[in-house]
Design an enzyme around this catalytic site. Structure first.
Site, PDB file in Angstrom:
ATOM      1  N   CYS A 167      -3.692  24.131 -91.283  1.00  0.00           N
ATOM      2  CA  CYS A 167      -3.832  24.017 -92.270  1.00  0.00           C
ATOM      3  C   CYS A 167      -5.322  24.707 -92.741  1.00  0.00           C
ATOM      4  O   CYS A 167      -6.023  25.804 -91.804  1.00  0.00           O
ATOM      5  CB  CYS A 167      -5.411  23.053 -92.365  1.00  0.00           C
ATOM      6  SG  CYS A 167      -5.285  22.060 -93.804  1.00  0.00           S
ATOM      7  N   ASP A 171      -9.006  12.340 -88.098  1.00  0.00           N
ATOM      8  CA  ASP A 171      -9.871  13.757 -88.402  1.00  0.00           C
ATOM      9  C   ASP A 171     -11.061  12.744 -88.314  1.00  0.00           C
ATOM     10  O   ASP A 171     -11.455  11.319 -87.872  1.00  0.00           O
ATOM     11  CB  ASP A 171      -9.386  13.439 -89.488  1.00  0.00           C
ATOM     12  CG  ASP A 171     -10.381  14.962 -89.581  1.00  0.00           C
ATOM     13  OD1 ASP A 171     -10.865  15.648 -88.506  1.00  0.00           O
ATOM     14  OD2 ASP A 171     -11.267  15.736 -91.024  1.00  0.00           O
TER      15      ASP A 171
HETATM   16  O1  LIG Z   1     -10.599  22.448 -93.718  1.00  0.00           O
HETATM   17  C1  LIG Z   1     -11.079  21.973 -94.891  1.00  0.00           C
HETATM   18  O2  LIG Z   1     -12.361  22.996 -95.210  1.00  0.00           O
HETATM   19  C2  LIG Z   1     -11.199  21.066 -95.624  1.00  0.00           C
HETATM   20  C3  LIG Z   1     -11.833  21.026 -96.631  1.00  0.00           C
HETATM   21  C4  LIG Z   1     -11.895  19.582 -97.026  1.00  0.00           C
HETATM   22  C5  LIG Z   1     -11.373  18.456 -96.772  1.00  0.00           C
HETATM   23  C6  LIG Z   1     -10.537  19.078 -95.282  1.00  0.00           C
HETATM   24  C7  LIG Z   1     -10.294  19.701 -94.662  1.00  0.00           C
HETATM   25  N1  LIG Z   1     -10.089  20.339 -93.884  1.00  0.00           N
HETATM   26  C8  LIG Z   1      -9.348  19.342 -93.042  1.00  0.00           C
HETATM   27  O3  LIG Z   1      -9.816  19.016 -91.878  1.00  0.00           O
HETATM   28  C9  LIG Z   1      -9.555  18.643 -90.427  1.00  0.00           C
HETATM   29  C10 LIG Z   1      -9.835  19.351 -89.137  1.00  0.00           C
HETATM   30  O4  LIG Z   1     -10.361  20.429 -89.369  1.00  0.00           O
HETATM   31  P1  LIG Z   1     -10.745  21.308 -87.735  1.00  0.00           P
HETATM   32  O5  LIG Z   1      -8.898  21.362 -87.320  1.00  0.00           O
HETATM   33  O6  LIG Z   1     -12.029  19.753 -87.382  1.00  0.00           O
HETATM   34  O7  LIG Z   1     -11.369  22.746 -88.085  1.00  0.00           O
HETATM   35  C11 LIG Z   1      -7.773  18.678 -90.837  1.00  0.00           C
HETATM   36  O8  LIG Z   1      -6.836  17.750 -91.178  1.00  0.00           O
HETATM   37  C12 LIG Z   1      -7.841  19.632 -92.373  1.00  0.00           C
HETATM   38  O9  LIG Z   1      -6.755  19.954 -92.976  1.00  0.00           O
END
Ligand SMILES: O=C(O)c1ccccc1N[C@@H]1O[C@H](COP(=O)(O)O)[C@@H](O)[C@H]1O
Length: 213
Positions: free
Chosen positions: A6, A130
């Site tokens: 992502c 998450d």
């Molecule tokens: O990544 C972003 O900036 C974000 C912003 C708003 C909502 C979701 C976002 N990302 C999502 O967060 C999770 C976990 O991320 P990480 O691996 O802990 O960095 C993932 O599902 C992203 O899609």
């Protein structure tokens, strides 16, 4: 297993990550995120793809109209709803976009947070768990406490997210059995700039690395 990477912002990185073995690329459509991309930027990544991969837009409290417009303009085939979207909202979106996967993200603050998962059973295709952060919606690198999850049975296919990295992914997968995983900050140099070495390391760990020509 599905692997979603992502926070893609660059066409060449999106294609390289798909060729390494990702099954889905995620695009952040949340303006407050440092990984925010407008539909034209997503379209530039999508048009550059040389392999088939899911293209998921990440949204937070947008209107149904806004989501539909962005899905069509950007060429997405999935939406990830990452804020307080209700089951009714998800269901309405699913009816309007029958060919688009609807993923509802639940930010798990306490084990009780999972009790709401059942209310989405008939409204979404997929759930995503998450980590909870008090001030940010996602992409925080904060790790979900996997030890709290094994007792729960989710009634939809689900993706594990939250602070996953090439170093901790196997430990996470030894404790829980999701249908897929989702990584953002754990495989990047800075927000929106993915680290292809870390992505390759991830697939090596998972044993599903695809050779890049
Ligand atoms: O990544 C972003 O900036 C974000 C912003 C708003 C909502 C979701 C976002 N990302 C999502 O967060 C999770 C976990 O991320 P990480 O691996 O802990 O960095 C993932 O599902 C992203 O899609």
């Amino acid at each position: 297993m599905r692997v979603k990477i992502c926070g893609i912002t660059k066409p060449e990185q999106g294609d390289a990550i798909a060729r390494l073995g990702a099954t889905a690329l995620g695009f952040i459509c949340v303006p407050t995120s440092p990984r925010y991309v407008i539909p034209a930027q997503i379209r530039a990544v999508v048009d550059r793809l040389s392999v088939n991969v899911d293209r998921i837009g990440v949204f937070a409290n947008n209107t149904i109209d806004e989501i539909c417009q962005i899905v069509n303009a950007a060429g997405l085939n999935g939406v990830q709803l990452h804020s307080n979207e209700s089951p009714q909202f998800c269901q309405q979106l699913r009816q309007l976009l029958p060919d688009v996967e609807v993923i509802k993200a639940l930010r798990v603050q306490t084990p009780d947070s999972l009790s709401q998962a059942d209310t989405y059973t008939d409204a979404v295709d997929t759930l995503l768990l998450d980590a909870y952060h008090p001030t940010q919606l996602g992409g925080t690198g904060k790790t979900l406490d996997w030890t709290t999850l094994p007792g729960y049975t989710l009634t939809r296919p689900w993706l594990l997210a939250g602070g996953l990295t090439p170093d901790n992914v196997l430990s996470a997968l030894s404790q829980v059995q999701p249908n897929g995983i989702d990584l953002s900050s754990g495989v990047e140099r800075s927000p929106g700039d993915k680290d292809l070495h870390k992505v390759a390391q991830l697939f090596e760990k998972l044993g599903t690395r695809v050779a890049v020509e």
